[in-house]
Structures are given as C-alpha cells and as structure tokens.
Design an enzyme around this catalytic site. Structure first.
Site, PDB file in Angstrom:
ATOM      1  N   TYR A  14     -10.558  -7.720  -1.325  1.00 55.21           N
ATOM      2  CA  TYR A  14      -9.683  -6.546  -0.941  1.00 55.21           C
ATOM      3  C   TYR A  14     -10.471  -6.056   0.304  1.00 55.21           C
ATOM      4  CZ  TYR A  14     -10.051  -1.171  -1.855  1.00 55.21           C
ATOM      5  OH  TYR A  14      -9.315  -0.067  -1.650  1.00 55.21           O
ATOM      6  N   LYS A  58      -7.406  -5.194   3.083  1.00 54.63           N
ATOM      7  CA  LYS A  58      -7.504  -3.866   4.231  1.00 54.63           C
ATOM      8  C   LYS A  58      -8.075  -3.682   5.443  1.00 54.63           C
ATOM      9  CE  LYS A  58      -6.626  -1.038   0.322  1.00 54.63           C
ATOM     10  NZ  LYS A  58      -5.647   0.147   0.289  1.00 54.63           N
TER      11      LYS A  58
END
Length: 254
Positions: A159, A163
């Site tokens: 994750y 990002k």
C-alpha cells in the site's frame, strides 16, 4: 460540518470509487458546488444509492461501472462519461484498496491487486481523461493519495509503495501537462473513518496506535478531506500543481 464554498456550476467531475467513503464525500461536495458528477465503481447497488442521494439533495449525478485495475474498463468508462456530458473538467482518482500483510508474507496476488488498483488505475484514468483535457486546454486532476505515501507503517508495504508511486507520477503529469493548463495534485489523508477502515479500527489496540501518531488526537472524517479537494478543483488553484496536500492531523509534521 461547514463546507468550503466554491462555484463549479457547469463543470463535469468524474470520481472513481465514488460510492463509498472519501470518494462519496467528494462526489457529494462537488455536486453541492454545482458540478455534474459522474461516479464510477465496480458494484452497481452502492452507485445507485449514492446517485439517488445526490439527486435527492438537488445535485446532478450519473453512475458508471468500472474496474480501474483494467485499462479497457477505464477507456470504456471515460467514453461513456463523455457521451453523457461532452467534457470532463475534474477527475478525482479515489478508488483504492489495501490488503494488510507483514512484509515477509506479502503475496504476489495481493501486491498486484493493490498496485493495479491504486497506482495503475489512477495513472490510466489520468491518462484517459488527460487526453480530453489536453484537447480542452484545461483540467483538474486530483489523486486521493495517503499519508502512507510519505511514511512507512506496519503491514502496508504494498500500500505504501502504491501511494508513493502515485505521489511521484503526479509530479510528472503536472510538469508535462502544465502547458495545457491542466493541474495535477494529490490530497493525502491519514486514517479516515470509512467503511474501508472501520474493520481495521476493530483490531485490538490498532486505533490507539494510529491516534498516538496524530497530534490532533483522533482519526479524520470523510468530509474533512473534501475541502482540500474542492480547493484544488476550483479556479483558485489554477497556479497550484504537482503538490501533495496532507490532510493528516499533523502526522507527518512529527
């Protein structure tokens, strides 16, 4: 909660992940500001519910089915939005997923799912809409990134990578498309109370761990992300591009 007031009358905004959480709050804020709002997602029922709520509140909305991890789906969806309204002025890339795994346990399947939705999806949505914005010589692209694009956190290697990549390609698009009067920016929230995060907050000790890192002493609400999005979508932000606005209660300030 008081909402930033901007005038987006006549603008068309496309919000991926627009039926839940932050995406839904953004769609509602854009509609309240006068925009025609297209919401996109993978599941019909919540899209129908969100559309009905926006229309009941006096807004203008249509929904479109799309799995942003698939480029062909993105291209079809953008074409359908342009059939509905012949221009797209604002793109909000809000679709995102996370699968919590320790680094030594991350599976290829989980890695690909996260990267394909959070990074690939946001990029190719930006590309598809960006082509139309180049024709228009005007546009606003706003990626919903995360504090996790700037810091590391447990069980979020994929994750955080997804990002961080969004933050970086945002800068490239900002540089390349500035001559076309297209701005490209990120809004990066910390943990926000949404259907996406509620199961995490039920883990023993997790919410306390998160809040201990936020100087404001609490997690955020979806509506608290919308002000930054509306600013970036407005004419007031015409000279703001390639930036990441952290809506994180001070996490990264420490």
């Amino acid at each position: 909660m008081a909402q930033l007031q901007v005038n987006l009358a006549g603008k068309v905004a496309l919000v991926t992940g627009g039926s839940k959480g932050i995406g839904k709050a953004c769609a509602e804020g854009l509609a309240d500001s006068g925009a025609f709002v297209a919401i996109a997602g993978r599941t019909k029922e919540p899209l129908e519910e969100t559309k009905a709520q926006i229309i009941a509140n006096g807004g203008k909305c249509e929904y479109f089915l799309c799995d942003v991890s698939k480029k062909a789906d993105i291209d079809r969806m953008v074409a359908e939005v342009l059939e509905w309204q012949n221009h797209i002025d604002i793109l909000i890339n809000s679709a995102g997923i996370n699968i919590q795994q320790k680094a030594e346990e991350v599976t290829e399947e989980a890695w690909d799912a996260i990267i394909n939705t959070n990074t690939k999806g946001a990029f190719f949505c930006s590309q598809a809409v960006g082509k139309k914005m180049i024709e228009q010589q005007k546009g606003k692209i706003i990626n919903i990134s995360s504090t996790m694009g700037s810091v590391g956190f447990f069980r979020r290697s994929a994750y955080c990578a997804s990002k961080g990549a969004v933050n970086q390609f945002t800068k490239v698009l900002a540089v390349e498309w500035a001559p076309h009067n297209i701005t490209v920016n990120n809004v990066a929230p910390t943990f926000i109370r949404t259907p996406f995060t509620e199961p995490m907050f039920k883990e023993p000790g997790f919410l306390n761990e998160v809040v201990s890192r936020i100087p404001m002493g609490r997690v955020g609400e979806p509506e608290e992300v919308v002000g930054a999005v509306l600013y970036l979508a407005s004419d007031s932000a015409d000279f703001t591009t390639g930036q990441t606005i952290l809506v994180d209660g001070g996490w990264v300030a420490w």
